[in-house]
Design an enzyme around this catalytic site. Sequence first.
Site, PDB file in Angstrom:
ATOM      1  CE  LYS A   1      -2.013   4.984   1.147  1.00  0.00           C
ATOM      2  NZ  LYS A   1      -2.060   4.561   2.563  1.00  0.00           N
TER       3      LYS A   1
ATOM      4  N   GLY B   1      -9.007   6.151   7.694  1.00  0.00           N
ATOM      5  CA  GLY B   1     -10.231   6.321   8.483  1.00  0.00           C
ATOM      6  C   GLY B   1     -11.325   6.963   7.649  1.00  0.00           C
TER       7      GLY B   1
ATOM      8  CG  ASP C   1      -1.760   1.230   1.329  1.00  0.00           C
ATOM      9  OD1 ASP C   1      -2.687   1.389   0.520  1.00  0.00           O
ATOM     10  OD2 ASP C   1      -1.470   2.071   2.209  1.00  0.00           O
TER      11      ASP C   1
END
Length: 440
Positions: free
Chosen positions: A205, A302, A201
């Site tokens: 990015k 989140g 991940d």
Amino acid sequence: MKPIQVGLLGIGTVGSGTFNVLQRNQEEIKRRAGRGIEVTMVAARNLERARSIVGDGVQVVVDARAVIANPEIDIVVELIGGYGIAKELVLEAIAAGKHVVTANKALLAVHGTEIFAAAQTKGVMVAFEAAVAGGIPIIKALREGLTANSIQWIAGIINGTTNFILSEMRDKGLDFATVLQEAQRLGYAEADPTFDIEGVDAAHKVTLMSAIAFGMPVQFDRAHVEGITKLAAQDIKYAEQLGYRIKLLGITRRAKDGIELRVHPSLVPAKRLLANVEGAMNAVVVHGDAVGTTLYYGKGAGSEPTASSVIADLVDITRLHSADAAHRVPYLAFHPNAMSDLVVVPMREVVTSYYLRLRVADEAGVLAQVTGLLATAGISIDAVLQREADEVGGEGSTQTDLIILTHNTREGTLDDAMAQLQSLPTVLAPIVRIRKEELA
Ligand SMILES: NC(=O)C1=CN([C@@H]2O[C@H](COP(=O)(O)OP(=O)(O)OC[C@H]3O[C@@H](n4cnc5c(N)ncnc54)[C@H](O)[C@@H]3O)[C@@H](O)[C@H]2O)C=CC1
Ligand SMILES: N[C@@H](CC=O)C(=O)O
Ligand code: NA
């Protein structure tokens, strides 16, 4: 003007946050965008669950293609994740002439070249602020704020799950598996958490950041990827003893013969800001030749933090496609006809907490007198420190210092109480008052 119509594909952690924040802040977002932004259609696997989030006013369907086919939908937001159906849907939305917003870094890091080319051909936007460092506006900073610079390097903590695991293991001595489960429960982890813990991940990015920083195609397949699964607890401890913290960093750097692109655990000096980024927080350091080193910090995962970035992209697209070119990006962020006449609060009405230092007579009952007066004024005390008289005024001193930290209180209330304290015969010098901000 009619609100811009948005179709959500997927309403899990990020999708529900996006819906909720858009609802909650709709008036303010409209004043910034110059036009309302409304979710009018949602595609979801579980219709009942989706309806419990969006209510009755929004059309909920199982078939994501029905959203893309709806001519009323201006922007399609892909929040499903993965390279499979998400890729098909994004390409179909582009082919249908829709703008696309996505949080899907996996998809863009691997298939970005194809997707951006398709969007270029159709003249639509593909916006992905949420895909890198969640709520931190790092894409905007790199693409716009730092556009004058030759970027030299970027280094960041860009995976919340692994940073959370490293922090909790170090601080609480918890084991890896327990903390990973907690990260999953909190909605930080990817659907397949090996993407987080194996560094994939973060590599997605940093690949996207390298493309934006250096103007090169996304090349995830060239990235060096190492996660945290092979880290031993004793190395974390030894690093600590040597004055370092171990962090999973994504790094991309302009080197002599090309660009470095790598993710791996790294020792970072404990005094650096990056070393003190804890939990699911993310931080990205960017070094540009003109600006020098800059730092971006915030929640990288989140529901609502990520939604914050999804919605920023929705506002950007709405502004860019506004009919009124002069107002595409308002000078003061809100459209001129949507400014409100808010007043600046007088200092007496400001609520904050305080540090007070009182030089007092070193005699019985003074502390009780001072704290009693504050209590009567309704000012609650957080901490009190009384210095020894001889520390303050030398041996045999008859004076001492009383240091008081208050909880939040209205400044006017404190001013009045201070005036009363000042007039006590036992208070011997002007009271020192410094405001205290927790900034949490
Ligand atoms: N959770 C986070 O903190 C962050 C997530 N992201 C990215 O955002 C995207 C979404 O992630 P989450 O919301 O966390 O995942 P999630 O698993 O909570 O939500 C995905 C939703 O899509 C639904 N779905 C699956 N296939 C579907 C289909 N064919 N049609 C309609 N709905 C379908 C699932 O039922 C689920 O409700 C991913 O690409 C993820 O990498 C990006 C930044 C932060
Ligand atoms: N799984 C990711 C979610 C945000 O991109 C993370 O932990 O950072
Ligand atoms: Na971001």
